[in-house]
Write a protein that holds these residues in place. Structure first.
Motif, PDB file in Angstrom:
ATOM      1  N   VAL A  12       0.841  -1.195   0.000  1.00  0.00           N
ATOM      2  CA  VAL A  12       0.000   0.000   0.000  1.00  0.00           C
ATOM      3  C   VAL A  12       0.878   1.248   0.000  1.00  0.00           C
ATOM      4  CG1 VAL A  12      -1.590   1.389   1.382  1.00  0.00           C
ATOM      5  CG2 VAL A  12      -2.033  -1.040   1.057  1.00  0.00           C
ATOM      6  N   TYR A  13       1.929   1.246   0.815  1.00  0.00           N
ATOM      7  CA  TYR A  13       2.842   2.396   0.862  1.00  0.00           C
ATOM      8  C   TYR A  13       3.463   2.635  -0.515  1.00  0.00           C
ATOM      9  CZ  TYR A  13       6.953   5.234   1.758  1.00  0.00           C
ATOM     10  OH  TYR A  13       7.910   6.217   1.689  1.00  0.00           O
ATOM     11  N   GLY A  18       3.683   6.217  -5.076  1.00  0.00           N
ATOM     12  CA  GLY A  18       3.907   6.335  -6.509  1.00  0.00           C
ATOM     13  C   GLY A  18       4.931   5.381  -7.087  1.00  0.00           C
ATOM     14  N   LYS A  19       5.485   4.499  -6.264  1.00  0.00           N
ATOM     15  CA  LYS A  19       6.423   3.505  -6.806  1.00  0.00           C
ATOM     16  C   LYS A  19       5.717   2.612  -7.809  1.00  0.00           C
ATOM     17  CE  LYS A  19       9.514  -0.312  -5.525  1.00  0.00           C
ATOM     18  NZ  LYS A  19      10.608   0.140  -6.390  1.00  0.00           N
ATOM     19  N   TYR A  20       4.469   2.263  -7.491  1.00  0.00           N
ATOM     20  CA  TYR A  20       3.614   1.558  -8.440  1.00  0.00           C
ATOM     21  C   TYR A  20       2.472   2.495  -8.806  1.00  0.00           C
ATOM     22  CZ  TYR A  20       5.900  -2.785  -6.926  1.00  0.00           C
ATOM     23  OH  TYR A  20       6.814  -3.760  -6.647  1.00  0.00           O
ATOM     24  N   ILE A  21       2.150   2.584 -10.094  1.00  0.00           N
ATOM     25  CA  ILE A  21       1.051   3.421 -10.539  1.00  0.00           C
ATOM     26  C   ILE A  21      -0.048   2.550 -11.151  1.00  0.00           C
ATOM     27  CG2 ILE A  21       2.554   5.402 -10.908  1.00  0.00           C
ATOM     28  CD1 ILE A  21       2.421   4.835 -13.913  1.00  0.00           C
ATOM     29  N   ARG A  49      -6.126  -9.674   0.430  1.00  0.00           N
ATOM     30  CA  ARG A  49      -6.524  -8.523   1.258  1.00  0.00           C
ATOM     31  C   ARG A  49      -6.427  -7.222   0.451  1.00  0.00           C
ATOM     32  NH1 ARG A  49      -8.292 -11.993   3.247  1.00  0.00           N
ATOM     33  NH2 ARG A  49      -8.035 -12.912   5.331  1.00  0.00           N
ATOM     34  N   LEU A  50      -5.378  -7.086  -0.325  1.00  0.00           N
ATOM     35  CA  LEU A  50      -5.208  -5.881  -1.145  1.00  0.00           C
ATOM     36  C   LEU A  50      -6.341  -5.757  -2.166  1.00  0.00           C
ATOM     37  CD1 LEU A  50      -1.357  -6.098  -1.664  1.00  0.00           C
ATOM     38  CD2 LEU A  50      -2.553  -4.168  -0.605  1.00  0.00           C
TER      39      LEU A  50
END
Length: 234
Positions: A12-13, A18-21, A49-50
């Motif tokens: 989530v962090y 923005g590390k993953y978009i 869960r995500l």
């Protein structure tokens, strides 16, 4: 050794920072298991869960991807313009479905809010709101029969309370003070809103009065899926 929620927090962090978009492919469950030194089942549960939290989606046989959360609906939390009108003006594929209209038992808080007495009859009208065929909110309006004498017979046909009020000669509205809270959906609410128990609901309690006469038209309770909206409080 990491646990499931530590993996969830880390990913989530990385999404929020923005590390993953949107639509980026995430590492495989095996890669996550190796990286965090956990069994693959723990990595799989973290991804489940995500997905339940609305951060990722899966493509069958291809892996997990970041969900585009930028498409959240901007909602101004005010009661002087109908929800339907707000959504239509924003160009959404919107429709509303009335799912119940029934009389409630005496509830002092609601009766006091509507400024009526115990001898009155109060009906609650529930409407599910859809955008792109997805249920996003449940609106429940409580109205007094002393103000709207035909509510018990026409309630199931109402898709916009404001239009109904217009038909009764009430054309200018002002909202009463609002209360915001957070809750997690009960089973019946999860079924109606097609969401998991991990998706919090934003609960807005408010009311609407007629500007000209001061008549209290409704007490309203709205349950918004928190993953579908961004909120503007005027």
């Amino acid at each position: 050794m990491s646990n499931e929620m530590e993996i969830v927090d880390k990913i989530v962090y990385m999404i929020v920072s923005g590390k993953y978009i949107a639509h980026d492919k995430l590492p495989s469950e095996n890669t996550i298991a190796d990286q965090f030194k956990v069994p693959r089942i723990t990595a799989r549960k973290a991804y489940e869960r995500l997905e339940e939290l609305g951060y990722i989606y899966k493509k069958q046989g291809k892996g997990s991807y970041v969900k585009d959360r930028s498409k959240q609906i901007e909602l101004v939390l005010s009661g002087d313009v109908s929800f339907s009108q707000k959504m239509i003006e924003k160009g959404y594929d919107f429709h509303s479905e009335t799912i119940f209209c029934r009389e409630i038992k005496y509830n002092k808080r609601i009766y006091d809010y509507l400024e009526t007495d115990e001898g009155d009859r109060i009906f609650k009208v529930g409407r599910l709101r859809y955008i792109d065929q997805q249920p996003i909110a449940l609106h429940i309006s409580y109205v007094a029969k002393s103000v709207f004498t035909d509510i018990d017979t026409v309630g199931m046909d109402i898709t916009s309370m404001f239009k109904y009020y217009n038909s009764k000669g009430y054309t200018e509205f002002c909202s009463k003070p609002s209360i915001l809270s957070i809750s997690f959906p009960r089973e019946s609410q999860r079924k109606l809103l097609n969401c998991t128990y991990l998706i919090p609901l934003l609960v807005l309690e408010s009311g609407c009065t007629d500007k000209e006469t001061g008549t209290v038209l409704e007490y309203i309770k709205i349950l918004y899926r928190s993953d579908c909206f961004s909120y503007v409080i005027p």
